[in-house]
Design an enzyme around this catalytic site. Structure first.
Site, PDB file in Angstrom:
ATOM      1  N   GLU A   1     -13.856  28.337  18.378  1.00 56.58           N
ATOM      2  CA  GLU A   1     -12.491  28.095  18.996  1.00 56.58           C
ATOM      3  C   GLU A   1     -11.787  26.702  18.155  1.00 56.58           C
ATOM      4  O   GLU A   1     -10.877  26.095  16.681  1.00 56.58           O
ATOM      5  CB  GLU A   1     -12.359  27.840  20.002  1.00 56.58           C
ATOM      6  CG  GLU A   1     -12.102  29.235  20.350  1.00 56.58           C
ATOM      7  CD  GLU A   1     -13.459  29.628  21.285  1.00 56.58           C
ATOM      8  OE1 GLU A   1     -14.437  28.957  20.775  1.00 56.58           O
ATOM      9  OE2 GLU A   1     -13.657  29.901  22.681  1.00 56.58           O
TER      10      GLU A   1
ATOM     11  N   CYS B   1     -17.145  24.165  20.269  1.00 56.49           N
ATOM     12  CA  CYS B   1     -16.749  25.706  19.857  1.00 56.49           C
ATOM     13  C   CYS B   1     -17.302  25.737  19.167  1.00 56.49           C
ATOM     14  O   CYS B   1     -15.676  25.183  18.221  1.00 56.49           O
ATOM     15  CB  CYS B   1     -16.492  25.419  20.996  1.00 56.49           C
ATOM     16  SG  CYS B   1     -17.091  24.768  22.977  1.00 56.49           S
TER      17      CYS B   1
ATOM     18  N   CYS C   1     -13.314  28.538  26.573  1.00 56.44           N
ATOM     19  CA  CYS C   1     -13.609  27.229  27.293  1.00 56.44           C
ATOM     20  C   CYS C   1     -12.105  26.187  27.711  1.00 56.44           C
ATOM     21  O   CYS C   1     -11.510  26.493  27.236  1.00 56.44           O
ATOM     22  CB  CYS C   1     -14.975  26.547  27.353  1.00 56.44           C
ATOM     23  SG  CYS C   1     -14.103  25.240  25.910  1.00 56.44           S
TER      24      CYS C   1
ATOM     25  N   VAL D   1     -21.598  25.461  17.087  1.00 53.50           N
ATOM     26  CA  VAL D   1     -22.273  23.895  16.635  1.00 53.50           C
ATOM     27  C   VAL D   1     -22.599  24.096  17.983  1.00 53.50           C
ATOM     28  O   VAL D   1     -22.737  22.734  18.335  1.00 53.50           O
ATOM     29  CB  VAL D   1     -22.006  23.455  16.001  1.00 53.50           C
ATOM     30  CG1 VAL D   1     -23.247  22.847  14.992  1.00 53.50           C
ATOM     31  CG2 VAL D   1     -21.016  24.411  13.797  1.00 53.50           C
ATOM     32  N   GLU D   2     -24.253  24.051  18.280  1.00 52.17           N
ATOM     33  CA  GLU D   2     -25.073  23.140  19.152  1.00 52.17           C
ATOM     34  C   GLU D   2     -25.034  22.022  18.837  1.00 52.17           C
ATOM     35  O   GLU D   2     -26.168  22.109  17.683  1.00 52.17           O
ATOM     36  CB  GLU D   2     -25.846  24.093  19.770  1.00 52.17           C
ATOM     37  CG  GLU D   2     -25.197  25.387  20.598  1.00 52.17           C
ATOM     38  CD  GLU D   2     -25.995  26.361  21.673  1.00 52.17           C
ATOM     39  OE1 GLU D   2     -25.464  27.069  21.993  1.00 52.17           O
ATOM     40  OE2 GLU D   2     -27.570  26.417  21.096  1.00 52.17           O
TER      41      GLU D   2
ATOM     42  N   SER E   1     -28.703  19.280  20.565  1.00 52.89           N
ATOM     43  CA  SER E   1     -29.609  18.932  21.352  1.00 52.89           C
ATOM     44  C   SER E   1     -28.725  17.742  22.390  1.00 52.89           C
ATOM     45  O   SER E   1     -29.645  17.841  23.558  1.00 52.89           O
ATOM     46  CB  SER E   1     -30.742  18.128  20.766  1.00 52.89           C
ATOM     47  OG  SER E   1     -30.875  16.673  20.201  1.00 52.89           O
TER      48      SER E   1
ATOM     49  N   CYS F   1     -11.199  24.017  24.607  1.00 52.71           N
ATOM     50  CA  CYS F   1     -10.822  24.904  23.474  1.00 52.71           C
ATOM     51  C   CYS F   1      -9.407  25.277  23.969  1.00 52.71           C
ATOM     52  O   CYS F   1      -8.316  25.032  23.291  1.00 52.71           O
ATOM     53  CB  CYS F   1     -12.020  26.249  23.153  1.00 52.71           C
ATOM     54  SG  CYS F   1     -12.767  25.708  22.545  1.00 52.71           S
TER      55      CYS F   1
END
Length: 147
Positions: free
Chosen positions: A58, A56, A90, A46-47, A49, A93
């Site tokens: 995970e 992430c 990453c 879930v990005e 701005s 995570c």
């Protein structure tokens, strides 16, 4: 994970990718976390701005599981759309997963080919609760008071 569990987790991770919110990177990741009692929790990236607030796939799956009372895991599957390479968790995570022990990590490509590892193998020199326990014991031996 046995083969049947792995197949179910791959299906769940790949199917969850459709829900990823990735308007900036367009890099869809899906995860499926298998508890020791057989329940699967999915997660997607879930990005935001404000990039630092991005979560992430995970960690989404871990958070969903823990928030429902599950803290013991058999494995996690991480799926991406990249065809020519495996995407591993990453660093954040990896550290997040180690909190819950050493269990299987399976990275999967769209063609269902896999790379298998474990939480501890992916994070050499890991920092865990054992380190905090050791520090507390040392402080106790040295007569230091914890506030």
């Amino acid at each position: 994970m046995n083969q049947e569990e792995l197949e179910k987790c791959i299906d769940a991770a790949q199917n969850s990718q459709q829900y990823a919110h990735c308007p900036y990177s367009h890099f869809r990741i899906g995860a499926a976390l298998l508890t020791t009692c057989g329940k699967i929790f999915t997660g997607v990236n879930v990005e935001n701005s404000s990039y630092g607030l991005t979560i992430c796939a995970e960690r989404t799956a871990y958070t969903k599981a823990v928030s429902e009372g599950y803290k013991s895991f058999k494995g996690i599957v991480v799926a991406s759309d990249l065809k020519d390479r495996f995407i591993t968790p990453c660093g954040a995570c990896r550290q997040f997963g180690v909190e819950f022990g050493d269990f299987e990590v399976v990275c999967v490509k769209p063609d269902r080919s896999t790379f298998k590892s474990s939480t501890h193998k992916l994070l050499p020199g890991l920092f865990s609760q054992e380190d905090l326990i050791a520090a507390a014991k040392q402080d106790e031996r040295e007569g230091k008071v914890q506030n």
